[in-house]
Design a protein around this motif. Structure first.
Motif, short mmCIF file in Angstrom:
data_model
loop_
_atom_site.label_atom_id
_atom_site.label_comp_id
_atom_site.label_asym_id
_atom_site.label_seq_id
_atom_site.Cartn_x
_atom_site.Cartn_y
_atom_site.Cartn_z
N GLU A 139 0.84 -1.19 0.00
CA GLU A 139 0.00 0.00 0.00
C GLU A 139 0.89 1.26 0.00
O GLU A 139 2.07 1.18 0.35
CB GLU A 139 -0.97 0.00 1.20
N PRO A 140 0.33 2.42 -0.40
CA PRO A 140 1.15 3.62 -0.46
C PRO A 140 1.82 3.91 0.88
O PRO A 140 1.28 3.58 1.94
CB PRO A 140 0.14 4.73 -0.79
N LEU A 141 2.99 4.51 0.79
CA LEU A 141 3.76 4.76 2.01
C LEU A 141 3.27 5.98 2.79
O LEU A 141 3.48 6.07 3.98
CB LEU A 141 5.23 5.01 1.64
N ALA A 142 2.62 6.92 2.09
CA ALA A 142 2.30 8.20 2.73
C ALA A 142 1.61 8.03 4.09
O ALA A 142 1.99 8.70 5.05
CB ALA A 142 1.46 9.06 1.80
N PRO A 143 0.60 7.16 4.22
CA PRO A 143 -0.07 7.07 5.52
C PRO A 143 0.84 6.56 6.63
O PRO A 143 0.53 6.73 7.81
CB PRO A 143 -1.21 6.07 5.26
N LEU A 144 1.97 5.95 6.26
CA LEU A 144 2.90 5.45 7.27
C LEU A 144 3.75 6.56 7.86
O LEU A 144 4.44 6.38 8.85
CB LEU A 144 3.84 4.42 6.65
N PHE A 145 3.75 7.71 7.20
CA PHE A 145 4.63 8.81 7.62
C PHE A 145 3.79 10.07 7.82
O PHE A 145 2.64 10.15 7.39
CB PHE A 145 5.70 9.06 6.56
N ASP A 146 4.38 11.06 8.45
CA ASP A 146 3.65 12.31 8.67
C ASP A 146 4.31 13.38 7.82
O ASP A 146 5.50 13.55 7.87
CB ASP A 146 3.74 12.75 10.13
N GLY A 147 3.52 14.15 7.08
CA GLY A 147 4.09 15.21 6.25
C GLY A 147 5.06 14.63 5.25
O GLY A 147 4.69 13.78 4.46
N HIS A 148 6.31 15.07 5.32
CA HIS A 148 7.26 14.50 4.37
C HIS A 148 7.70 13.12 4.87
O HIS A 148 7.76 12.86 6.06
CB HIS A 148 8.44 15.42 4.14
N VAL A 149 8.02 12.29 3.92
CA VAL A 149 8.33 10.90 4.23
C VAL A 149 9.78 10.74 4.65
O VAL A 149 10.12 10.01 5.56
CB VAL A 149 8.05 10.04 2.99
N VAL A 150 10.62 11.48 3.95
CA VAL A 150 12.05 11.24 4.09
C VAL A 150 12.78 12.56 4.20
O VAL A 150 12.40 13.54 3.56
CB VAL A 150 12.55 10.48 2.84
N GLU A 151 13.81 12.60 5.01
CA GLU A 151 14.70 13.76 5.01
C GLU A 151 16.14 13.28 5.04
O GLU A 151 16.43 12.21 5.56
CB GLU A 151 14.38 14.72 6.16
N ALA A 152 17.01 14.07 4.45
CA ALA A 152 18.44 13.74 4.43
C ALA A 152 19.20 14.90 5.06
O ALA A 152 19.06 16.04 4.62
CB ALA A 152 18.91 13.50 3.00
N LEU A 153 19.97 14.61 6.10
CA LEU A 153 20.75 15.65 6.74
C LEU A 153 21.77 16.22 5.77
O LEU A 153 22.42 15.47 5.04
CB LEU A 153 21.52 15.08 7.95
N GLN A 154 21.89 17.53 5.77
CA GLN A 154 22.96 18.20 5.02
C GLN A 154 24.00 18.68 6.04
O GLN A 154 23.75 18.65 7.25
CB GLN A 154 22.40 19.38 4.23
N GLN A 155 25.13 19.13 5.51
CA GLN A 155 26.22 19.48 6.42
C GLN A 155 25.80 20.44 7.53
O GLN A 155 26.13 20.26 8.70
CB GLN A 155 27.38 20.05 5.62
N GLU A 156 24.99 21.47 7.17
CA GLU A 156 24.62 22.46 8.19
C GLU A 156 23.71 21.84 9.26
O GLU A 156 23.72 22.26 10.42
CB GLU A 156 23.98 23.71 7.56
N ASP A 157 22.93 20.83 8.89
CA ASP A 157 22.08 20.15 9.88
C ASP A 157 22.95 19.37 10.86
O ASP A 157 22.70 19.35 12.06
CB ASP A 157 21.12 19.17 9.19
N VAL A 158 23.96 18.70 10.31
CA VAL A 158 24.86 17.93 11.16
C VAL A 158 25.61 18.88 12.10
O VAL A 158 25.73 18.62 13.31
CB VAL A 158 25.84 17.09 10.31
#
Ligand SMILES: NC(=O)C1=CN([C@@H]2O[C@H](COP(=O)(O)OP(=O)(O)OC[C@H]3O[C@@H](n4cnc5c(N)ncnc54)[C@H](OP(=O)(O)O)[C@@H]3O)[C@@H](O)[C@H]2O)[C@@H](O)CC1
Ligand SMILES: [K+]
Length: 510
Positions: free
Chosen positions: A231-250
């Motif tokens: 089934e679609p993934l969206a209901p398994l997550f809230d808002g955005h599904v995925v995020e990737a840390l960038q250097q400034e986040d780290v």
């Protein structure tokens, strides 16, 4: 932070935005961004200019083909020689084709044109794509791969599942992907991510609206010997599904000592790892933890002598976690074996009432319990994930876990009600709710003996320094990946070399 949204969310957001704008506005925004990137690639590439360059548009039956045709028209107006292959001529985007023809573009049925082109635009399918590429596209995609053309994927490489990154069959290998509005999870997660090349985001105004396609659903325990659905993934997550840390986040998350810090305030991590048979895992985990931003590292277990010989800074004891002094987080499992003593170490670490990272043998023992404390961080590779899934009644193979990392990592996080870091060619870190983090710094060279022990020691230290399990796991994966790249530089590397590169990775991330 780089964020990706599921198709369901994108459709809802686009629907909201389209209702406010004149018809065709979004597609024109997409086509303009796409054409600008193509023009830049042609100027920087072999043709050196747009005028006279040979562009081939592969146009499927949906709006993805429409975007590609309108972009082709824009390039044709700038003097490019543009032709279009219509993969489903009776359902082609009529407006896009008319625009291309009006700009001087033409239709071709000769796949050899893909070999001669300077640039190929993959508008076969976008977020409406399901399953592998269909036969009509294959000769064109194959010919494009044979030639020297720069392949630009429109929104995402056709054949890559937009939500999961699964690649169920043939797919386009792009040099550049121009994606619209938001990243799609499939662009950030392998195997899909490895087909996308360099990803560029074109703003089409989606940030102005809130898609409603991803309402969180209640976390439920997975039980009952079933396979995971599709089934679609969206209901398994809230808002955005995925995020990737960038250097400034780290940089913002890395623990930094201040003038008030003493070694105890910086945090102490306990490591219960290694055994008489596998002392190396303990040495590696402790070595990485020492570079992880804590004030001290305690070791508890059978490899105490080897650990102190390799790392005189470590505080060592031969007993279990219960007998060690106070720590702010435990790492339990690497090289522990699975005997009664190992089981006791796992129980004691889980009962210590501090965040606990469970890895390797610890995971096999945890699978038998089928539960973990809420502040746990589990760090399985795909094989260990299979065992953990079995512990909560979900049947999966290694290949299934690797093909759909997000879905399986989320199932584990929900089943065990804690945070899971699924190792592999794209490391995924997720709790039972909220977006999943994916790591973009990894390299295939990290797949080397002991590399997982280094990751565990490092992530455990970050837990002890006060980071949440999701932050500790994702920052550790970022630094570990970067250290892997620095130590490898194209050549095979070792766990010891990765550890030695951790300080440089840390410096570059600050
Ligand atoms: N919405 C918006 O506002 C905006 C959307 N934008 C753009 O629209 C794109 C989405 O367009 P879309 O919804 O028309 O779907 P799309 O990806 O073109 O594919 C659907 C068609 O493909 C077919 N098909 C399916 N699987 C296939 C396969 N494996 N291999 C081959 N064919 C396959 C399927 O055929 P069917 O299954 O019906 O036979 C159907 O006809 C989006 O990615 C972005 O580029 C931008 O312009 C910005 C504004
Ligand atoms: K595409």
């Amino acid at each position: 932070m780089r964020r990706a949204h599921a198709v369901e969310w994108v459709r809802a957001a686009e629907g909201e935005l389209m209702a406010r704008l004149p018809e065709g506005t979004l597609m024109q925004r997409a086509a303009a961004g796409l054409a600008a990137t193509c023009a830049e690639l042609l100027r920087d590439g072999a043709p050196g200019r747009v005028y006279g360059s040979r562009v081939l548009v592969l146009a499927g039956s949906g709006d993805n083909g429409g975007d590609a045709l309108f972009a082709g028209a824009r390039l044709a107006r700038r003097g490019a020689r543009v032709s279009a292959a219509l993969l489903a001529p009776e359902r082609v985007h009529a407006g896009g084709l008319a625009a291309l023809r009006a700009a001087g573009g033409r239709v071709t049925e000769d796949p050899a044109e893909a070999e001669r082109a300077d640039l190929v635009l993959d508008g076969i399918v976008g977020i409406g794509g399901r399953g592998p590429l269909r036969d009509a596209a294959l000769p064109w995609v194959h010919a494009a791969g044979q030639g020297a053309a720069t392949v630009v994927a429109v929104d995402l490489p056709s054949g890559v599942d937009p939500d999961t990154g699964a690649v169920p069959g043939a797919a386009v290998r792009a040099d550049v992907t121009v994606t619209f509005g938001t990243h799609k999870p499939g662009l950030l997660i392998d195997p899909g991510a490895s087909y996308a090349g360099v990803v560029r985001l074109v703003d089409i105004g989606l940030a102005e609206v809130r898609g409603t396609g991803s309402a969180p659903s209640d976390p439920r325990r997975a039980r009952g010997g079933r396979a995971l659905g599709t089934e679609p993934l969206a209901p398994l997550f809230d808002g955005h599904v995925v995020e990737a840390l960038q250097q400034e986040d780290v940089a913002a998350l890395l623990p930094e000592p201040d003038a008030e810090s003493d070694k105890y305030r910086r945090g102490v991590v306990g490591i219960a790892a290694g055994s008489a048979r596998y002392p190396g895992a303990a040495v590696l985990a402790v070595g990485a933890a020492l570079h992880g931003g804590v004030g001290a590292v305690r070791y508890a277990g059978a490899a105490a002598r080897e650990v102190v010989r390799a790392h005189p800074e470590a505080l060592v004891g031969e007993g279990g976690p219960k007998d060690a002094g106070r720590v702010q987080a435990w790492v339990v499992g690497p090289g522990l074996s699975q005997d009664a003593e190992a089981e006791r170490a796992v129980t004691e670490a889980l009962d210590a009432d501090v965040p606990v990272l469970v890895d390797a043998d610890g995971l096999r023992l945890l699978a038998r319990r089928g539960s973990a404390p809420a502040n746990a961080l589990l760090t399985p590779h795909a094989g260990e994930a299979v065992a953990l899934l079995a512990g909560i009644g979900v049947t999966a193979t290694r290949d299934q876990v690797e093909a759909e990392r997000l879905r399986h990592a989320r199932a584990l996080a929900r089943g065990y009600r804690c945070t899971v870091l699924l190792k592999g060619s794209t490391t995924v870190v997720t709790g039972p709710t909220g977006p999943a983090r994916v790591n973009a710094t990894g390299t295939a060279q990290l797949a080397t003996a002991g590399s997982g022990d280094v990751l565990s020691g490092l992530a455990g230290a970050l837990l002890a320094a006060g980071l949440s399990p999701v932050d500790a796991g994702s920052v550790a994966a970022y630094l570990h990946g970067l250290a892997g790249r620095l130590s490898s530089d194209g050549a095979p590397t070792t766990a010891t070399a990765i550890t030695a590169a951790l300080p440089e990775a840390w410096r570059r991330s600050r």
